[in-house]
Enzyme design. Sequence first.
Site, PDB file in Angstrom:
ATOM      1  N   LYS A  26       0.845  -1.193   0.000  1.00 20.93           N
ATOM      2  CA  LYS A  26       0.000   0.000   0.000  1.00 20.93           C
ATOM      3  C   LYS A  26       0.878   1.240   0.000  1.00 20.93           C
ATOM      4  O   LYS A  26       1.772   1.393   0.838  1.00 20.93           O
ATOM      5  CB  LYS A  26      -0.927  -0.008   1.212  1.00 20.93           C
ATOM      6  CG  LYS A  26      -1.917   1.160   1.222  1.00 20.93           C
ATOM      7  CD  LYS A  26      -1.427   2.306   2.062  1.00 20.93           C
ATOM      8  CE  LYS A  26      -2.379   3.500   2.047  1.00 20.93           C
ATOM      9  NZ  LYS A  26      -2.018   4.551   3.017  1.00 20.93           N
ATOM     10  N   GLY A  29      -0.720   8.323  -0.441  1.00 28.19           N
ATOM     11  CA  GLY A  29      -0.805   9.320  -1.507  1.00 28.19           C
ATOM     12  C   GLY A  29       0.294  10.359  -1.443  1.00 28.19           C
ATOM     13  O   GLY A  29       0.768  10.841  -2.474  1.00 28.19           O
ATOM     14  N   GLY A  62      -5.160  11.112  -0.890  1.00 27.97           N
ATOM     15  CA  GLY A  62      -5.973  12.065  -0.145  1.00 27.97           C
ATOM     16  C   GLY A  62      -5.686  13.516  -0.448  1.00 27.97           C
ATOM     17  O   GLY A  62      -6.598  14.340  -0.564  1.00 27.97           O
ATOM     18  N   ASP A 181      -5.736   1.374   3.511  1.00 29.00           N
ATOM     19  CA  ASP A 181      -5.093   0.381   4.369  1.00 29.00           C
ATOM     20  C   ASP A 181      -5.978  -0.848   4.529  1.00 29.00           C
ATOM     21  O   ASP A 181      -5.505  -1.993   4.498  1.00 29.00           O
ATOM     22  CB  ASP A 181      -4.806   0.967   5.751  1.00 29.00           C
ATOM     23  CG  ASP A 181      -3.747   2.056   5.727  1.00 29.00           C
ATOM     24  OD1 ASP A 181      -2.845   1.982   4.874  1.00 29.00           O
ATOM     25  OD2 ASP A 181      -3.824   2.978   6.554  1.00 29.00           O
ATOM     26  N   LYS A 240      -3.555   1.480  10.895  1.00 24.72           N
ATOM     27  CA  LYS A 240      -2.522   0.764  10.144  1.00 24.72           C
ATOM     28  C   LYS A 240      -2.136  -0.528  10.859  1.00 24.72           C
ATOM     29  O   LYS A 240      -2.019  -1.589  10.242  1.00 24.72           O
ATOM     30  CB  LYS A 240      -1.299   1.661   9.939  1.00 24.72           C
ATOM     31  CG  LYS A 240      -1.579   2.865   9.068  1.00 24.72           C
ATOM     32  CD  LYS A 240      -0.332   3.671   8.799  1.00 24.72           C
ATOM     33  CE  LYS A 240      -0.667   4.950   8.032  1.00 24.72           C
ATOM     34  NZ  LYS A 240      -1.381   4.696   6.778  1.00 24.72           N
TER      35      LYS A 240
END
Length: 285
Positions: A26, A29, A62, A181, A240
Amino acid sequence: MEDRASVLLEALPYIQNFHGRTLVIKLGGGLIEKEELKNSIYQDLVLLNYVGMRPVVVHGGGSEISREMERAGKTPEFVEGLRVTDEETIEIIHKSLGGKINKEMVLGIEKYGGLALGVSGIDGNLVRARKIESEEELGFVGEVEEINPEIVEYLIDKDYIPVIAPIGADEEGTSLNLNADTVAAGLASSLKAEKLILLTDVPGVLQDPEDEESLISKLSLGEAREKIEKGIITGGMIPKVKACVESVEAGANRAHIINGKTSHALLLELLTESGVGTMIEEEGS
């Protein structure tokens, strides 16, 4: 020359161990907005793919979404870290997250010789979601209900690097904004991935959030839960760590939270003895 050879030899057992294994990665951004960092990540992904590993990428975005909202005259609002998403905002998310950001990442990977294909969670019925019911109106915000990894399995079997935008759909066909996530954790579980790796902008889990030297390099599932309960793990690190715990409980072998601001962090984590960041695994592993 011997130093260069020793570096390659250090990587050999890790390449052997992870050959043919799936890695769900992952990317936050913020990392892909910085030219040098994102190019380093793209190079790592291509190298891992060429030596026989099977990377699957889930990305955020984001900051870009917030900028597009502001251009449209909308003020971004968040409730407990979740973006309030009305009809206009979900359209912006499709345009920015599922369109611009996703395709720029595909182009970036292919620039370094990889073969990538961008999809969102609504493609191929990949992510079935349900709307989050909350005391405060969140709008079109969802949580993962079920993941059908068939399209991802097909792509990695053909040596593509799937690049996935975290947008899902409910059973009525309504698009929902999802936490990246959580999507990555669900994918790692459904694919029985060797590893879930969350690339963030912090070193990993810290014993003292104010001290970056207090990195915790390894946590068992029990230790991770305990540190959340005791308030050692706080704020944005909680979801997370929970995503990592859930993915390991559901079938992923290990999960990692690492600092994506470190150049070639993926290679350091996967192909060296020391690694970087925090690893979360079952007790006794």
